[in-house]
Scaffold this motif. Structure first.
Motif, PDB file in Angstrom:
ATOM      1  N   ARG A 175       0.995  -1.036  -0.003  1.00 31.90           N
ATOM      2  CA  ARG A 175      -0.152   0.013   0.003  1.00 31.90           C
ATOM      3  C   ARG A 175       0.820   1.287   0.127  1.00 31.90           C
ATOM      4  N   ARG A 176       0.533   2.131  -0.960  1.00 38.39           N
ATOM      5  CA  ARG A 176       1.219   3.231  -0.903  1.00 38.39           C
ATOM      6  C   ARG A 176       0.570   4.719  -1.508  1.00 38.39           C
ATOM      7  N   SER A 177       0.789   5.687  -1.461  1.00 45.45           N
ATOM      8  CA  SER A 177       0.158   6.929  -2.056  1.00 45.45           C
ATOM      9  C   SER A 177       0.702   6.791  -3.741  1.00 45.45           C
ATOM     10  N   VAL A 178      -0.229   7.069  -4.629  1.00 49.26           N
ATOM     11  CA  VAL A 178      -0.100   6.912  -6.007  1.00 49.26           C
ATOM     12  C   VAL A 178      -0.654   8.338  -6.733  1.00 49.26           C
ATOM     13  N   THR A 179      -0.291   8.466  -7.952  1.00 52.59           N
ATOM     14  CA  THR A 179      -0.826   9.629  -8.760  1.00 52.59           C
ATOM     15  C   THR A 179      -1.820   9.104  -9.745  1.00 52.59           C
ATOM     16  N   LEU A 200     -16.637  15.200 -11.211  1.00 54.82           N
ATOM     17  CA  LEU A 200     -17.384  16.024 -12.141  1.00 54.82           C
ATOM     18  C   LEU A 200     -16.616  17.547 -12.256  1.00 54.82           C
ATOM     19  N   ARG A 201     -16.171  18.076 -11.120  1.00 54.20           N
ATOM     20  CA  ARG A 201     -15.516  19.432 -11.283  1.00 54.20           C
ATOM     21  C   ARG A 201     -14.417  19.271 -12.142  1.00 54.20           C
ATOM     22  N   CYS A 202     -13.733  18.098 -12.352  1.00 56.83           N
ATOM     23  CA  CYS A 202     -12.572  18.105 -13.084  1.00 56.83           C
ATOM     24  C   CYS A 202     -12.952  18.122 -14.800  1.00 56.83           C
ATOM     25  N   GLY A 203     -14.066  17.718 -14.753  1.00 53.51           N
ATOM     26  CA  GLY A 203     -14.709  17.492 -16.221  1.00 53.51           C
ATOM     27  C   GLY A 203     -14.895  16.002 -16.596  1.00 53.51           C
ATOM     28  N   GLY A 204     -14.581  14.968 -15.756  1.00 53.86           N
ATOM     29  CA  GLY A 204     -14.793  13.530 -16.022  1.00 53.86           C
ATOM     30  C   GLY A 204     -13.626  13.028 -16.861  1.00 53.86           C
ATOM     31  N   PHE A 205     -13.992  11.951 -17.378  1.00 51.61           N
ATOM     32  CA  PHE A 205     -12.969  11.718 -18.452  1.00 51.61           C
ATOM     33  C   PHE A 205     -12.960  12.362 -19.750  1.00 51.61           C
ATOM     34  N   ASP A 206     -11.808  12.379 -20.432  1.00 49.49           N
ATOM     35  CA  ASP A 206     -11.565  13.114 -21.572  1.00 49.49           C
ATOM     36  C   ASP A 206     -11.992  12.110 -22.774  1.00 49.49           C
ATOM     37  N   GLU A 207     -13.112  12.473 -23.624  1.00 49.76           N
ATOM     38  CA  GLU A 207     -13.676  11.683 -24.528  1.00 49.76           C
ATOM     39  C   GLU A 207     -12.617  11.984 -26.018  1.00 49.76           C
ATOM     40  N   GLN A 208     -11.819  12.789 -25.958  1.00 49.24           N
ATOM     41  CA  GLN A 208     -10.899  12.858 -27.164  1.00 49.24           C
ATOM     42  C   GLN A 208      -9.975  11.530 -27.046  1.00 49.24           C
ATOM     43  N   GLY A 217      -9.969   4.933 -30.065  1.00 49.80           N
ATOM     44  CA  GLY A 217      -9.082   3.786 -30.327  1.00 49.80           C
ATOM     45  C   GLY A 217      -8.985   2.940 -28.875  1.00 49.80           C
ATOM     46  N   SER A 218      -7.712   2.758 -28.774  1.00 54.60           N
ATOM     47  CA  SER A 218      -7.339   1.921 -27.525  1.00 54.60           C
ATOM     48  C   SER A 218      -7.716   2.700 -26.228  1.00 54.60           C
ATOM     49  N   GLN A 219      -7.765   4.204 -26.379  1.00 55.96           N
ATOM     50  CA  GLN A 219      -7.970   5.211 -25.068  1.00 55.96           C
ATOM     51  C   GLN A 219      -6.656   5.046 -24.469  1.00 55.96           C
ATOM     52  N   LEU A 220      -5.485   4.713 -24.720  1.00 58.35           N
ATOM     53  CA  LEU A 220      -4.304   4.788 -24.058  1.00 58.35           C
ATOM     54  C   LEU A 220      -4.273   6.125 -23.422  1.00 58.35           C
ATOM     55  N   ARG A 221      -3.835   5.999 -22.029  1.00 57.62           N
ATOM     56  CA  ARG A 221      -3.520   6.942 -21.130  1.00 57.62           C
ATOM     57  C   ARG A 221      -4.701   7.962 -20.719  1.00 57.62           C
ATOM     58  N   GLU A 222      -5.968   7.402 -21.144  1.00 58.10           N
ATOM     59  CA  GLU A 222      -7.148   8.147 -20.659  1.00 58.10           C
ATOM     60  C   GLU A 222      -7.340   8.123 -19.132  1.00 58.10           C
ATOM     61  N   GLU A 223      -7.209   7.038 -18.512  1.00 60.69           N
ATOM     62  CA  GLU A 223      -7.430   6.980 -17.067  1.00 60.69           C
ATOM     63  C   GLU A 223      -6.112   7.675 -16.114  1.00 60.69           C
ATOM     64  N   THR A 224      -4.965   7.618 -16.854  1.00 58.59           N
ATOM     65  CA  THR A 224      -3.979   8.641 -16.227  1.00 58.59           C
ATOM     66  C   THR A 224      -4.129  10.000 -16.179  1.00 58.59           C
ATOM     67  N   ASP A 225      -4.635  10.322 -17.362  1.00 50.22           N
ATOM     68  CA  ASP A 225      -5.129  11.704 -17.633  1.00 50.22           C
ATOM     69  C   ASP A 225      -6.365  12.248 -16.655  1.00 50.22           C
ATOM     70  N   PHE A 226      -7.091  11.337 -16.491  1.00 50.03           N
ATOM     71  CA  PHE A 226      -8.231  11.670 -15.529  1.00 50.03           C
ATOM     72  C   PHE A 226      -7.697  11.729 -14.067  1.00 50.03           C
ATOM     73  N   CYS A 227      -6.728  10.833 -13.758  1.00 45.63           N
ATOM     74  CA  CYS A 227      -6.296  10.927 -12.435  1.00 45.63           C
ATOM     75  C   CYS A 227      -5.521  12.058 -11.847  1.00 45.63           C
ATOM     76  N   LEU A 228      -4.689  12.693 -12.942  1.00 45.80           N
ATOM     77  CA  LEU A 228      -3.736  13.675 -12.726  1.00 45.80           C
ATOM     78  C   LEU A 228      -4.739  15.223 -12.599  1.00 45.80           C
ATOM     79  N   ARG A 229      -5.713  14.895 -13.414  1.00 41.72           N
ATOM     80  CA  ARG A 229      -6.656  16.167 -13.606  1.00 41.72           C
ATOM     81  C   ARG A 229      -7.566  16.159 -12.145  1.00 41.72           C
ATOM     82  N   TYR A 230      -7.828  14.855 -11.928  1.00 39.18           N
ATOM     83  CA  TYR A 230      -8.623  14.804 -10.819  1.00 39.18           C
ATOM     84  C   TYR A 230      -7.948  15.217  -9.640  1.00 39.18           C
TER      85      TYR A 230
END
Length: 305
Positions: free
Chosen positions: A149-153, A168-176, A179-192
């Motif tokens: 267990r640890r802190s992550v980004t 919702l404040r950060c705009g949710g997941f970026d729908e741009q 395809g494979s949508q590679l990095r969509e969850e990483t992008d969301f987490c950083l913005r969140y």
């Protein structure tokens, strides 16, 4: 008791979806709802019958557009829970899975939980030193099979919980991401994490086994030949890193997909090189276009260093 909304986007994985839903509905946590965002073309009769039999126990959202990020946003928009828990449609999980996620929110400052993701490929791997990090130069370190267990980004999008209001404040997941949508969850987490004072923790006891179904979802047979793979990566880097590092980003893409994943020297390697180089060039152009569109639409150019 904090109410939880479990969101499961699904696309053409009928048999896996049935198995996952059966396990989610057996969860011991006393206050949760299940939201299935179904993008499947057509279910086999036995799966359609199963979904009809549990319709009173789930919230069913049907959409014709196959897009994982859009499906998660649709789920969040109709959710009633304070905490969103995103799951893939091809995972196995223990009966205390939701409870294990939720006990982390009793810790001061925790606003998101990334769960452990194991698969047949992770068996026998040694404990990684690093997990859930993004370096200043854009190197994404996942290793979500870790056991400490640890802190992550950032966390894996198929086993990730977070506060609905903050998402919702950060705009949710970026729908741009496409395809494979590679990095969509990483992008969301950083913005969140930018939109709150809390931290994200990696909880290894909140574990799923990911079957990595060979069909359906946003699976791509050959990432190195898919322009959208490079577009997603380049778009992510432009959003979150110093644009002066563009030459490094391009070199990184070439080494990762042409040398490391391309099995340098293998049979047929050089024959496929022109097609993959074309995909790389197209993907970089597409990524730049996505970034410009993002800047125009959200005024986000100031996020770059």
């Amino acid at each position: 008791m904090i109410p939880v909304s479990v969101i499961i986007p699904t696309y053409n994985r009928s048999a896996f979806l049935k198995r996952t839903l059966e396990q989610v509905l057996r969860q011991a946590y006393p206050s949760f709802e299940v939201i299935v965002v179904d993008q499947t073309d057509r279910h086999p009769p036995e799966i359609a019958k199963f979904l009809a039999s549990i319709r009173a126990r789930i919230r069913y959202v049907r959409t014709e557009t196959a897009c994982g990020t859009r499906a998660k946003n649709l789920g969040m928009n109709v959710a009633h829970g304070e905490v969103i828990l995103c799951l893939d449609d091809d995972v196995d999980l223990p009966c205390d899975f939701i409870s294990t996620h939720m006990r982390n929110y009793a810790s001061a400052g925790v606003c998101a939980v990334a769960g452990r993701i194991i698969s047949s490929r992770s068996r026998g791997r040694p404990e990684p030193k690093r997990c859930g990090e993004v370096t200043w130069y854009g190197h994404v370190i996942s290793n979500f099979y870790a056991t400490r267990r640890r802190s992550v980004t950032h966390g894996g999008g198929g086993n990730l919980s977070f506060l609905r209001k903050q998402a919702l404040r950060c705009g949710g997941f970026d729908e741009q991401f496409a395809g494979s949508q590679l990095r969509e969850e990483t992008d969301f987490c950083l913005r969140y994490l930018e939109f709150g004072d809390g931290r994200m923790v990696f909880e290894p006891e909140a574990v799923v086994f990911h079957h990595a179904a060979p069909v359906g979802g946003c699976r791509v047979s050959d990432q190195a030949a898919d322009p959208l793979t490079y577009a997603n990566e380049f778009y992510f880097w432009l959003k979150h890193c110093d644009v002066r590092l563009v030459p490094y980003f391009v070199l990184n893409l070439f080494v990762r997909f042409f040398i490391l994943r391309g099995r340098f020297g293998a049979a047929g390697y050089w024959r496929t090189m022109p097609r993959k180089l074309l995909a790389l060039v197209q993907g970089i152009r597409m990524g730049m276009g996505l970034y410009r569109k993002s800047c125009r639409g959200a005024g986000s150019a100031g996020r770059n260093g």
